[in-house]
Design a protein around this motif. Structure first.
Motif, PDB file in Angstrom:
ATOM      1  N   ASP A   1       0.862  -1.077   0.066  1.00 30.37           N
ATOM      2  CA  ASP A   1      -0.069  -0.179  -0.072  1.00 30.37           C
ATOM      3  C   ASP A   1       0.930   1.296   0.072  1.00 30.37           C
ATOM      4  O   ASP A   1       1.092   1.918   0.949  1.00 30.37           O
ATOM      5  CB  ASP A   1      -0.799   0.048   1.306  1.00 30.37           C
ATOM      6  N   GLY A   2       1.390   1.647  -1.111  1.00 32.19           N
ATOM      7  CA  GLY A   2       2.022   2.836  -1.329  1.00 32.19           C
ATOM      8  C   GLY A   2       3.668   2.510  -0.829  1.00 32.19           C
ATOM      9  O   GLY A   2       4.280   1.495  -1.304  1.00 32.19           O
ATOM     10  N   THR A   3       4.155   3.424   0.011  1.00 37.19           N
ATOM     11  CA  THR A   3       5.240   2.987   0.639  1.00 37.19           C
ATOM     12  C   THR A   3       5.620   1.832   1.664  1.00 37.19           C
ATOM     13  O   THR A   3       4.557   1.413   2.057  1.00 37.19           O
ATOM     14  CB  THR A   3       5.893   4.457   1.339  1.00 37.19           C
ATOM     15  N   PHE A   4       6.857   1.575   1.653  1.00 36.44           N
ATOM     16  CA  PHE A   4       7.074   0.502   2.709  1.00 36.44           C
ATOM     17  C   PHE A   4       6.698   0.652   4.109  1.00 36.44           C
ATOM     18  O   PHE A   4       6.755   1.805   4.602  1.00 36.44           O
ATOM     19  CB  PHE A   4       8.552   0.118   2.723  1.00 36.44           C
ATOM     20  N   SER A   5       5.809  -0.327   4.677  1.00 33.14           N
ATOM     21  CA  SER A   5       5.498  -0.317   6.356  1.00 33.14           C
ATOM     22  C   SER A   5       5.600  -1.300   6.849  1.00 33.14           C
ATOM     23  O   SER A   5       6.028  -2.574   6.388  1.00 33.14           O
ATOM     24  CB  SER A   5       4.132   0.016   5.965  1.00 33.14           C
TER      25      SER A   5
END
Ligand code: GTB
Length: 214
Positions: A157-161
């Motif tokens: 979901d978008g940037t690394f988390s």
């Protein structure tokens, strides 16, 4: 305040990074937090001093001042809440990243653990040949959907988390089965996670403890 985690004195995987302390090490490295490690033997894990930290007598645990917690998901979440780099600031994006943390641990990991059990611990049972294909199908059912959702994106979901950190960690356990290679985008996703400098540092730190000595 010093952060201390616990890890196997000698992991049964001989340094492949599959024991769950690697996930915690990785989160701490992403967050830029120094930490100390207390190594625990299998026998030591069942003794009162460790049971006071972990009611089920397992690793990893996490201590910081008066705080002592266990469960890898809770530990990674705690690190992500307290430090930058693992959860987005924007509330909805943050909620979605947390959702992926739970999805990794509650939806994707259970059939993978079942597969590890079927292959490694029950592979010599007379019924193993019948059971294994069923378990593999349950893993594929999850990977089919995960692969479709990831598509060509780098991260879930978008940037690394922290959601990616846990999902990659969970998928890593599939490598030896060969199933991961059936999904080119998931194999690339795992490789992307492993290529992160923070993962490399975490992996090297556990390897220094667990590599078989020559
Ligand atoms: N739900 C807990 C969490 O997420 O923290 C599960 C913790 C857990 O399973 N800990 C394992 C443990 O302490 C180590 S990580 N086991 C000892 C015991 O229960 O007595 C699981 C693990 C172990 C070994 C390998 N390996 O050798 O490949 C991989 C993963």
């Amino acid at each position: 305040m010093t952060i201390t985690i616990t890890a196997f004195e000698r992991s049964p995987d001989g340094g492949k990074g599959l024991a769950r302390d690697t996930r915690v090490r990785w989160a701490l490295e992403e967050a830029g937090q120094p930490y100390e490690v207390r190594l625990v033997s299998f026998a030591g894990m069942k003794e009162p001093a460790h049971l006071a930290l972990h009611p089920f007598g397992q690793i990893p645990t996490y201590e910081e001042g008066d705080l002592s917690i266990f469960e890898t998901g809770a530990i990674v979440f705690h690190i992500a809440e307290r430090h930058g780099g693992l959860l987005p600031e924007e509330p909805d994006a943050r909620a979605r990243a947390i959702t992926w943390m739970f999805a990794a641990l509650n939806t994707v990991e259970p059939p993978i653990l079942e597969l590890v059990t079927a292959r490694v611990f029950e592979g010599d049972k007379p019924w193993a040949g019948e059971r294994l294909p069923l378990v593999m199908d349950r893993v594929r059912a999850r990977l089919d959907k995960l692969s479709a959702r990831l598509g060509s994106a780098d991260w879930l979901d978008g940037t690394f988390s922290a959601g990616d950190l846990l999902m990659v960690s969970v998928l890593l356990r599939l490598r030896m089965s060969g199933i991961l290679d059936e999904y080119a985008n998931l194999a690339a996703y795992v490789a992307r996670g492993e290529a992160r400098p923070a993962y490399q540092r975490a992996f090297d730190a556990q390897l220094a403890v667990n590599a078989p000595s020559l």
